[in-house]
Design a protein around this motif. Structure first.
Motif: not given
Length: 891
Positions: A331, A404, A408
């Motif tokens: 991330d 993700r 993020a």
């Protein structure tokens, strides 16, 4: 007896020896010194102006530090350290040093904190009060409430912070002391963040991290320690989910990206890459280079101020790569890359490319030069892919498939909203104008500096990222067959043609030695080319264990066998520049030949059509085979060994252009008396001058920097601290700079243009940048240096005299009809005397029909010597490729 013992001082010696080893007495002295410091502080109404009180406090700080250091080396119990922890005396030390406004007091306070941390007792780094006290002290000295101290003390403080970051990296359990955010606070701030791309500023959560990021842009020790400390913080994010999400939601990625953009913006918008007259390589002195006029509005590339800015920017770019390479949090890594793309690449770098112009005399040169250094410094595959995919307007064939977190994803959406313009017409689209357009337009420029900058950038892209250049910068056709159809007979025929051409250009003197050197250099260049690594790798070595970087390495483009299209615009621009080789400035020719050699260094690019003859155009004379060739294998070998012929239309483009240059040289030889002698003298001048430079370098002792011992356990990654001390010139290596054109023009200057491990270049069989091969005694070195200085002065004087002579003043004109591929030498009997420029329509009519270039005879002879070496390098390239890559058939 006791009287004599006391008289001789025996009892006092025992007391002095016992005092440091007695914990009770040591504690008493420690408390006494501490109370004296408190009294001096409390009695002074204005400590900053009370010099007597400051002196007492400084002596007290030094005594406390000395006692702590002595106690750390003594056996337990360590009562002074216990007292310091229980009484929290560091809070008073912090307040006193912050209110003193005295650099010496701050330095002594830093030493005291170091003594507490280095003791590794009482768990000071695990104490919340200690952390708050220390960060409050740091903020008052070098933070937002800074009192303004010297750089040396500031470096000591940043080094202290670096030490704490290193401890956090090795002991993740102490992170919660220095990083105090909670999950509830994170969720609340994330809810308040909404779509703000900058993230949330949370200095109170992690002041150590913000102090480090405030100093990453500095030069020297401050920047080195700050960058490495912050690198440790990002590396620790993979072991703490809270820290990972905090970094994603914070403004740290924004600060890093905008910091890089700020350093880029500090560099000049207009740049001149002309070498200064006082420090010019001899190859430029023996030409018309000194006649080139710099742009007075442009900053010179070789000035110390510009070099300082460039080095600082590239150091921060290297720091970016280090963070991405050592950050194990997916991330955090992709969030940083998103910010690099949105805030630096799309919002700053590409607009500067779009706004550059060749008409203003420097902005195109600046952008092309900056891009060259950026791409030359980048090694991280994700950053390289992102930049070239965007700047070259390539389709993103590696769509983001990395999972993700929701945080993020939201950060990326905020960044994308930042790049959406209010009007569709205002959108910056690389598909309309990109790096390919800039390079192709710059290679056709009338400004030699723009051409040089474009050629050097092209060389970097072709050498480091060849796969991205295919289909964009270089138009090619993929080949489905992997077998080569050229024969050994055709190779020998072509090598003979090129060698004869080289000898005809500038004579046989020095050819054997130069060719031998080029064979070695070319072998090193081909073996280290990125495309060659896959071609030459053994099957067993191609299997790699699964690791973290497998996904990033997969972003690099695979290069399959391909052939250059005849109408490729970039190669056609090379041919156009090559046709005017004799009148081009020397630096343009060196950059041009390097770009062509780099193009031919790809193992997957076939040479047919542009450097060698296409096998489809071979013609063999029918001949009866000898009787002893009844064996089929012998017959096939005999057939492959025959010399083919081909029609003039099948002549490779590069060979045809070189033959055209050969005809120009033949015309000059017929017109100018003693032409061959002039060329031989020029080669000898290069040889003599470069031998002197090489001897001077050999006579100069070179010391290899010693790396400091690692403070981290074996097997862990250790930063090179300090980087500015360790990065010293090393012994030249062939593998890193095969031809050494950079060293030819940069000499021994310590600039980013020079390779950190330069390889000697050859010109007429002699080195252009000598490489140390033996050592000399200091006495002989001193004598040699004095001798070299005298001889170099004599040579420079002779060069100046030569340029002022009739030979140096004579100028030759070359005429080329519009649209023609032939350049005509205007011989003496046809060449009109110099006159004033023609006026109005007459001048316009002449330039529309023909292009006339002019250069001094001295300049032309220098270019002829360079041209001969270029042809020899082409011969070496063809021969080494045939052997290394099995490019010809022997049967």
């Amino acid at each position: 007896m006791d009287f004599w013992v006391r008289l001789l001082g025996g009892s006092s010696q025992k007391k002095k020896q016992a005092a440091p080893n007695n914990p009770q007495q040591r504690l008493a002295r420690f408390r006494q010194r501490y109370n004296h410091v408190l009294q001096s502080w409390q009695k002074s109404s204005n400590l900053a102006s009370d010099r007597e009180a400051l002196g007492n406090i400084r002596r007290g700080f030094q005594s406390l530090t000395t006692i702590l250091n002595d106690e750390s080396r003594s056996p337990a119990p360590h009562m002074c350290l216990q007292f310091a922890a229980a009484s929290q005396i560091y809070t008073a030390i912090s307040k006193i040093a912050a209110t003193a406004h005295d650099e010496g007091t701050v330095r002594d306070a830093v030493a005291f904190y170091n003594a507490l941390i280095d003791s590794e007792e009482e768990d000071f780094l695990e104490n919340d009060v200690f952390a708050a006290s220390l960060m409050n002290f740091v903020d008052r000295t070098i933070g937002s409430s800074s009192m303004g101290i010297g750089e040396d003390i500031e470096a000591d403080i940043v080094e202290l912070l670096f030490g704490i970051a290193a401890k956090i990296r090795l002991q993740p359990e102490i992170l919660h002391v220095w990083f105090t955010t909670t999950s509830a606070d994170s969720e609340r701030r994330l809810a308040n963040q909404k779509t703000d791309f900058a993230g949330v500023t949370q200095k109170e959560d992690f002041p150590l991290c913000y102090q480090l990021i405030d100093h990453v842009h500095h030069e020297g020790r401050i920047g080195d320690f700050a960058r490495t400390g912050l690198l440790y913080i990002f590396e620790s994010a993979s072991r703490s989910m809270d820290l990972e999400q905090w970094i994603v939601n914070s403004d740290l990625p924004t600060l890093m990206a905008t910091g890089l953009g700020a350093l880029y913006s500090q560099m000049s918008r207009k740049l001149s890459i002309l070498h200064p007259a006082h420090d010019m390589p001899p190859i430029l002195l023996l030409s018309d280079y000194t006649d080139m006029q710099p742009n007075p509005q442009a900053e010179n590339f070789f000035t110390p101020d510009f070099q300082s800015h460039l080095v600082t920017f590239l150091s921060y770019l290297t720091f970016w790569q280090d963070v991405l390479e050592h950050c194990r949090s997916v991330d955090v890594r992709i969030t940083l890359i998103d910010h690099f793309q949105a805030l630096f690449l799309q919002q700053l770098l590409y607009p500067s490319l779009l706004e550059s112009s060749d008409a203003d005399g420097g902005s195109s040169v600046a952008v092309l030069t900056y891009l060259r250094h950026i791409l030359d410094a980048l090694d991280h595959p994700e950053l390289v892919h992102m930049m070239l995919q965007y700047l070259l307007a390539l389709l993103d064939y590696t769509a983001a498939t990395t999972p993700r977190s929701p945080a993020a994803v939201k950060r990326r959406q905020s960044l994308m909203l930042l790049n959406v313009p209010d009007k569709e017409d205002d959108r910056l689209n690389p598909s309309l104008f990109n790096l390919v357009d800039l390079v192709l337009g710059s290679t056709a420029s009338r400004n030699p500096q723009t051409v040089i900058a474009a050629l050097k950038l092209t060389t970097v892209i072709l050498s480091k990222s060849h796969g991205y250049a295919l289909g964009s910068l270089v138009k090619v056709m993929n080949l489905h067959h992997k077998h080569h159809h050229r024969t050994v007979g055709s190779l020998n025929k072509e090598l003979e043609l090129y060698l004869n051409l080289a000898i005809d250009l500038a004579g046989l003197d020095g050819v054997d030695e130069a060719y031998e050197n080029y064979l070695k250099d070319t072998l090193s260049s081909l073996e280290t080319h990125p495309c060659s690594l896959k071609t030459l790798a053994l099957p067993s070595t191609s299997q790699k264990s699964q690791g973290y970087f497998d996904s990033t390495e997969a972003t690099a483009r695979d290069v399959d066998p391909h052939q250059l299209l005849p109408e490729d615009p970039l190669f056609q621009s090379f041919i156009e520049l090559l046709l005017t080789f004799l009148t081009n400035d020397v630096e343009t020719n060196l950059a041009l030949t390097e770009a062509i050699i780099t193009l031919g260094s790809c193992s997957q690019l076939r040479l047919e059509g542009w450097l060698s003859v296409d096998p489809a155009d071979y013609h063999f004379e029918s001949a009866d085979l000898p009787e002893h060739f009844s064996n089929e294998k012998l017959r096939d070998m005999y057939m492959a060994d025959r010399f083919p012929t081909w029609s003039p239309s099948a002549t490779p483009q590069l060979l045809a252009c070189l033959q055209q240059l050969q005809s120009q040289v033949d015309a000059l030889r017929r017109d100018i008396m003693g032409w061959d002698e002039h060329v031989a003298l020029r080669k000898n001048a290069f040889r003599f001058h470069q031998d002197l430079l090489e001897d001077a370098r050999l006579a100069t002792p070179q010391t290899k920097p010693v790396r400091p011992p690692s403070e981290t356990p074996a097997g862990t990654w250790t930063p090179q601290i300090p980087k500015h001390v360790l990065d010293q010139p090393r012994t030249p290596s062939r593998a890193q700079s095969p031809r050494g054109r950079k060293e030819t023009l940069s000499g021994s200057r310590n600039t980013p243009t020079a390779s950190p491990a330069p390889q000697p270049s050859r010109l007429g069989g002699q080195t252009l940048a000598g490489s140390p091969g033996r050592t000399a005694s200091p006495l002989s070195a001193s004598f040699a240096n004095n001798r070299q200085t005298s001889l170099l002065s004599d040579v420079d004087a002779s060069l100046a005299q030569l340029k002022a002579s009739q030979l140096g003043k004579r100028r030759i004109r070359f005429r080329r009809q519009a649209g023609s591929k032939e350049v005509e030498v205007m011989l003496s009997k046809f060449q009109p005397p110099p006159s004033e420029p023609l006026e109005g329509a007459v001048e316009g009519a002449e330039t529309a029909e023909e292009d006339i270039q002019e250069a001094s005879l001295l300049h032309i002879i220098t270019n002829v010597v360079i041209l001969q070496n270029f042809v020899l390098e082409l011969v070496a390239l063809m021969q080494v490729r045939a052997s290394l890559f099995n490019e010809v058939r022997f049967a």
